[in-house]
Scaffold this motif. Structure first.
Motif, mmCIF file in Angstrom:
data_model
loop_
_atom_site.group_PDB
_atom_site.id
_atom_site.type_symbol
_atom_site.label_atom_id
_atom_site.label_comp_id
_atom_site.label_asym_id
_atom_site.label_seq_id
_atom_site.Cartn_x
_atom_site.Cartn_y
_atom_site.Cartn_z
ATOM 1 N N MET A 49 40.688 38.322 39.713
ATOM 2 C CA MET A 49 40.205 39.702 39.858
ATOM 3 C C MET A 49 41.146 40.500 40.752
ATOM 4 O O MET A 49 41.432 41.672 40.486
ATOM 5 N N ARG A 50 41.622 39.860 41.809
ATOM 6 C CA ARG A 50 42.548 40.536 42.735
ATOM 7 C C ARG A 50 43.861 40.897 42.033
ATOM 8 O O ARG A 50 44.429 41.966 42.280
ATOM 9 N N ALA A 51 44.326 40.024 41.147
ATOM 10 C CA ALA A 51 45.569 40.306 40.400
ATOM 11 C C ALA A 51 45.400 41.591 39.594
ATOM 12 O O ALA A 51 46.269 42.479 39.612
ATOM 13 N N ILE A 52 44.281 41.688 38.907
ATOM 14 C CA ILE A 52 44.038 42.869 38.074
ATOM 15 C C ILE A 52 43.792 44.102 38.939
ATOM 16 O O ILE A 52 44.242 45.205 38.618
ATOM 17 N N ARG A 53 43.116 43.907 40.068
ATOM 18 C CA ARG A 53 42.902 45.028 40.983
ATOM 19 C C ARG A 53 44.218 45.560 41.542
ATOM 20 O O ARG A 53 44.469 46.767 41.532
ATOM 21 N N PHE A 54 45.093 44.650 42.010
ATOM 22 C CA PHE A 54 46.393 45.099 42.547
ATOM 23 C C PHE A 54 47.230 45.763 41.455
ATOM 24 O O PHE A 54 47.876 46.790 41.703
ATOM 25 N N ASP A 79 48.998 34.517 31.794
ATOM 26 C CA ASP A 79 48.540 33.344 31.025
ATOM 27 C C ASP A 79 47.660 32.440 31.889
ATOM 28 O O ASP A 79 46.697 31.842 31.397
ATOM 29 N N GLY A 80 48.008 32.358 33.190
ATOM 30 C CA GLY A 80 47.193 31.565 34.119
ATOM 31 C C GLY A 80 45.784 32.127 34.249
ATOM 32 O O GLY A 80 44.811 31.376 34.376
ATOM 33 N N ILE A 81 45.669 33.473 34.204
ATOM 34 C CA ILE A 81 44.348 34.110 34.257
ATOM 35 C C ILE A 81 43.556 33.776 32.995
ATOM 36 O O ILE A 81 42.382 33.392 33.053
ATOM 37 N N VAL A 82 44.210 33.922 31.844
ATOM 38 C CA VAL A 82 43.551 33.628 30.563
ATOM 39 C C VAL A 82 43.050 32.178 30.548
ATOM 40 O O VAL A 82 41.908 31.898 30.170
ATOM 41 N N LYS A 83 43.916 31.273 30.997
ATOM 42 C CA LYS A 83 43.596 29.835 30.968
ATOM 43 C C LYS A 83 42.429 29.493 31.904
ATOM 44 O O LYS A 83 41.616 28.610 31.612
ATOM 45 N N ASN A 84 42.337 30.194 33.028
ATOM 46 C CA ASN A 84 41.334 29.858 34.054
ATOM 47 C C ASN A 84 40.156 30.826 34.102
ATOM 48 O O ASN A 84 39.337 30.748 35.018
ATOM 49 N N ALA A 85 40.078 31.737 33.119
ATOM 50 C CA ALA A 85 39.038 32.785 33.160
ATOM 51 C C ALA A 85 37.644 32.209 33.400
ATOM 52 O O ALA A 85 36.862 32.755 34.184
ATOM 53 N N LEU A 95 43.075 45.038 31.119
ATOM 54 C CA LEU A 95 43.516 43.714 31.575
ATOM 55 C C LEU A 95 42.333 42.740 31.650
ATOM 56 O O LEU A 95 42.449 41.576 31.251
ATOM 57 N N LEU A 96 41.208 43.220 32.161
ATOM 58 C CA LEU A 96 40.000 42.382 32.218
ATOM 59 C C LEU A 96 39.574 41.962 30.808
ATOM 60 O O LEU A 96 39.182 40.817 30.569
ATOM 61 N N PHE A 97 39.661 42.901 29.876
ATOM 62 C CA PHE A 97 39.254 42.641 28.494
ATOM 63 C C PHE A 97 40.171 41.602 27.841
ATOM 64 O O PHE A 97 39.715 40.599 27.286
ATOM 65 N N HIS A 98 41.479 41.833 27.911
ATOM 66 C CA HIS A 98 42.438 40.951 27.229
ATOM 67 C C HIS A 98 42.538 39.581 27.886
ATOM 68 O O HIS A 98 42.914 38.608 27.233
ATOM 69 N N SER A 99 42.198 39.494 29.156
ATOM 70 C CA SER A 99 42.242 38.198 29.843
ATOM 71 C C SER A 99 41.012 37.340 29.547
ATOM 72 O O SER A 99 41.008 36.136 29.803
#
Length: 470
Positions: A171-176, A190-196, A226-230
């Motif tokens: 969440m912080r990645a997308i916020r920043f 990809d790490g976000i997608v994998k660990n969502a 970004l939240l949607f696609h992740s």
């Protein structure tokens, strides 16, 4: 170096550096403050990390600041000093390890390198030495400076490890990225997608805090995309994902209400910084999936989506751990009323319709009009100009009616107590009925919002109900 000289002009850094030398502990300013100053963003929160006890360092610094007050958080090994406009936080360098079921780390004393390794992104791992031998030296172990220049977010270590250890970092990645207008480096995304799915172990309060920061950014739609696609949005706010997509029957389709909502959100952000007005923009069409119907003549309809959407607001607020108070009531009201001004953009607009809208919206009428204007997302410029021009006519009529009838913050001119006294009644249903009829008469324009006219009307209503004057 030029970029650190600017940072270190403030005397606070010299004071901290001298205290660190006195205690013989390596000390650095690190993280968000360094990042923000390099990006020329204002910042008043300074994090200091030392290879030793952060609490002890804070107490030594406080004595040099004229015995400033120190707030100690023993459980976290941190201490804070509020000094002038600054918030100074002190912590010892740490090494962290994690258990799979929790984002709370096991903490041990560590080196500066250990502390930088545990940081979420390279741009937040930049440190500047404050001890005498390295005062002003930038320690950039992960090329954070390059990432700042490239406007790129990247994790210092393997993103799979970084996000699995503490899923809130996703969440912080997308916020920043949203706040700073940065890209997320492909492997990191990809790490976000994998660990969502790991987001499920994070408290709803922490997620809501990051979500609100995304919503308050200059262009919040970027964060929601970004939240949607992740895959995160589906997990934290599925009702919004349900807006996505277009159905087509007999060659007739409707607009994609997800992307429409994002456009309305950005339009609202251009008009207001108020978080809860932006939430009203997010939720204004939230019930469209539930009310979507296809009519062979009319095409796609969403009848009653404003009322159903208003009823959905409390449930969504509860689930997201948003405040269940007047903020929620405000959002609910705007969702329920957001179609009303659009319905009034006719030449034969009546005073009664205007009075009712002013009465129901009250002090939130200006915000309602901002939302309505933001809701005009047509790509046809002529249509947009026509709608906005019509809204101006409605606003002009509102001003005229309010000046004449004063219904915006309508308080019935006759109180329940006055009705009880006038007719020597016990408290009961009939009093509410009389008050309601007086209110309706004023809103319908039968009588003015005037004490004497309301009193005379009350006598008529009471007579019809067989209630006699005391």
């Amino acid at each position: 170096m030029d970029y650190t000289a600017q940072i270190l002009k403030n005397p606070i850094f010299k004071i901290v550096g001298e205290a660190a030398d006195e205690m013989q502990v390596e000390t650095y300013v690190i993280g968000g403050f360094v990042r923000d100053i390099l990006l020329k963003r204002p910042s008043k929160d300074i994090d200091f990390v030392c290879v030793g006890s952060g609490i002890a360092l804070a107490k030594t610094v406080a004595s040099r600041l004229g015995n400033a007050r120190v707030n100690v958080f023993k459980n976290f090994g941190t201490a804070m000093i509020s000094y002038k406009d600054w918030e100074l936080e002190f912590v010892g360098a740490r090494r962290e390890s994690y258990r799979k079921e929790s984002r709370k780390p096991i903490v041990e004393d560590g080196t500066l390198e250990d502390d930088q390794n545990r940081r979420d992104f390279t741009i937040n791992a930049l440190a500047i030495g404050l001890s005498k031998h390295n005062f002003g030296k930038l320690i950039d172990s992960f090329d954070g400076l390059k990432d700042l220049k490239r406007k790129t977010l990247r994790t210092p270590l393997d993103p799979d490890v970084t996000f699995s250890d503490d899923p809130l970092r996703m969440m912080r990645a997308i916020r920043f990225a949203t706040q700073l207008h940065f890209d997320i480096e492909p492997d990191t995304f990809d790490g976000i997608v994998k660990n969502a799915d790991r987001i499920k172990i994070v408290s709803k309060e922490r997620i809501a805090d990051e979500l609100n920061k995304i919503i308050l950014a200059d262009k919040p739609s970027y964060g929601f995309k970004l939240l949607f696609h992740s895959g995160l949005l589906k997990l934290i706010f599925p009702e919004m994902v349900d807006l996505h997509g277009v159905d087509i029957i007999d060659g007739k389709g409707h607009k994609d209400n997800f992307y429409h909502t994002l456009q309305v959100l950005d339009n609202t952000a251009d008009r207001s910084k108020y978080l809860w007005l932006r939430w009203a923009a997010i939720l204004h069409d939230i019930a469209k999936p539930a009310t979507k119907r296809f009519d062979k003549k009319a095409g796609w309809t969403f009848h009653g989506h404003e009322d159903k959407g208003a009823r959905m607001v409390p449930k969504i607020f509860r689930k997201l751990k948003l405040p269940l108070n007047d903020k929620m009531d405000y959002v609910q009201k705007l969702v329920r009323l957001h179609l009303r001004p659009i319905a009034l953009v006719k030449e034969n607009i009546t005073d009664t319709a205007i009075r009712r809208l002013l009465f129901e919206a009250g002090d939130d009428i200006e915000d309602l009009m901002k939302l309505c204007k933001a809701d005009v997302t047509s790509k046809n410029d002529v249509k947009v100009k026509k709608y906005l021009s019509n809204f101006k006519k409605v606003e002009k009529k509102m001003r005229e009616v309010e000046e004449k009838d004063r219904v915006r913050n309508f308080q019935p001119p006759i109180t329940g107590d006055e009705i009880i006294e006038a007719f020597n009644l016990r408290p009961g249903r009939v009093i509410g009925e009389i008050k309601e009829e007086i209110k309706e008469a004023i809103l319908e324009g039968k009588i003015r919002n005037d004490k004497q006219e309301a009193w005379n009307y009350m006598l008529e209503v009471a007579q019809k109900k067989g209630v006699e004057l005391n």
